[in-house]
Design a protein around this motif. Sequence first.
Motif, PDB file in Angstrom:
ATOM      1  N   LYS A 110       0.776  -1.219  -0.094  1.00 47.66           N
ATOM      2  CA  LYS A 110       0.101   0.104   0.120  1.00 47.66           C
ATOM      3  C   LYS A 110       0.959   1.219   0.016  1.00 47.66           C
ATOM      4  O   LYS A 110       1.945   1.274   0.787  1.00 47.66           O
ATOM      5  CB  LYS A 110      -0.915   0.108   1.356  1.00 47.66           C
ATOM      6  N   GLN A 112       0.253   5.260   0.659  1.00 47.32           N
ATOM      7  CA  GLN A 112      -0.920   6.200   1.118  1.00 47.32           C
ATOM      8  C   GLN A 112      -0.251   7.718   1.535  1.00 47.32           C
ATOM      9  O   GLN A 112       0.809   7.627   2.000  1.00 47.32           O
ATOM     10  CB  GLN A 112      -1.548   5.691   2.576  1.00 47.32           C
ATOM     11  N   LYS A 113      -0.746   8.650   0.628  1.00 49.32           N
ATOM     12  CA  LYS A 113      -0.283  10.236   0.998  1.00 49.32           C
ATOM     13  C   LYS A 113      -0.854  10.638   2.639  1.00 49.32           C
ATOM     14  O   LYS A 113      -1.963  10.318   2.738  1.00 49.32           O
ATOM     15  CB  LYS A 113      -0.903  11.070   0.064  1.00 49.32           C
ATOM     16  N   GLU A 114      -0.056  11.350   3.299  1.00 47.04           N
ATOM     17  CA  GLU A 114      -0.398  11.861   4.497  1.00 47.04           C
ATOM     18  C   GLU A 114       0.138  13.178   4.573  1.00 47.04           C
ATOM     19  O   GLU A 114       1.319  13.476   5.030  1.00 47.04           O
ATOM     20  CB  GLU A 114      -0.187  11.057   5.663  1.00 47.04           C
ATOM     21  N   THR A 118       4.572  10.472   2.278  1.00 44.59           N
ATOM     22  CA  THR A 118       4.092   9.350   1.739  1.00 44.59           C
ATOM     23  C   THR A 118       4.333   8.071   2.759  1.00 44.59           C
ATOM     24  O   THR A 118       5.669   7.774   3.031  1.00 44.59           O
ATOM     25  CB  THR A 118       4.447   9.247   0.414  1.00 44.59           C
ATOM     26  N   TRP A 119       3.290   7.389   2.766  1.00 46.49           N
ATOM     27  CA  TRP A 119       3.604   5.910   3.548  1.00 46.49           C
ATOM     28  C   TRP A 119       3.647   4.864   2.536  1.00 46.49           C
ATOM     29  O   TRP A 119       2.839   4.846   1.705  1.00 46.49           O
ATOM     30  CB  TRP A 119       2.295   5.770   4.522  1.00 46.49           C
TER      31      TRP A 119
END
Length: 213
Positions: A110, A112-114, A118-119
């Motif tokens: 996965k 994922q932007k935060e 970015t994760w």
Amino acid sequence: MFTGIIEEVGNISSLNISGTSGSIKVNAFAVLQNTKLGDSIAVNGVCLTVTHLENNSFTADVMAETFRRTNLGQLSNGSPVNLERAMAGNGRFGGHIVSGHIDGTGTISKIQKESNATWYYINAPQQILNLVVEKGSIAIDGISLTVAYVDKSTFAVSIIPHTSSQTILSTRKVGDTVNLENDIIGKYVQKLMGVQNNNQSQKDSKILEWLSN
């Protein structure tokens, strides 16, 4: 020894693989400065020995064990790669101790932007996860990173924009394979604890055997 601070992104000029081994040629610039034959350069975190130098490229041999343990065999002409020269004796220790000896590979599950980060969530084999601790260090494709999350099957890192722009992580997609190297200190501790536990088990067995006689 390396530190996991990537110096530049190069690209694969050619791969010559015969059976289970071969050589790779990498286009580069920064890592070639003051480099000579026999020096070590980490390619996606894999410590390789320079066997041939040209003005804008270097060549390194890759043995079968390296192909088995890493994602180098999945590269093709033009593939971008993270590059880092072995640490100079007078250099800054910006990352953590990285040997360039890959423990295995993981798969990005996965992204994922935060906010500005970015994760990246990575599924990894159990033997690698056993040595992954939250807020500890791990090298992903040679990049020194801090573990932000870990569970029984996955760990995650949070990447700042600078890391994305200076490495190949920004080109990675879900399903891609990445090279993983655990913190070498953790590996030594695990080994020593195993030896101690084994010695204690042998002592306990001898005591039980003596008591039964």
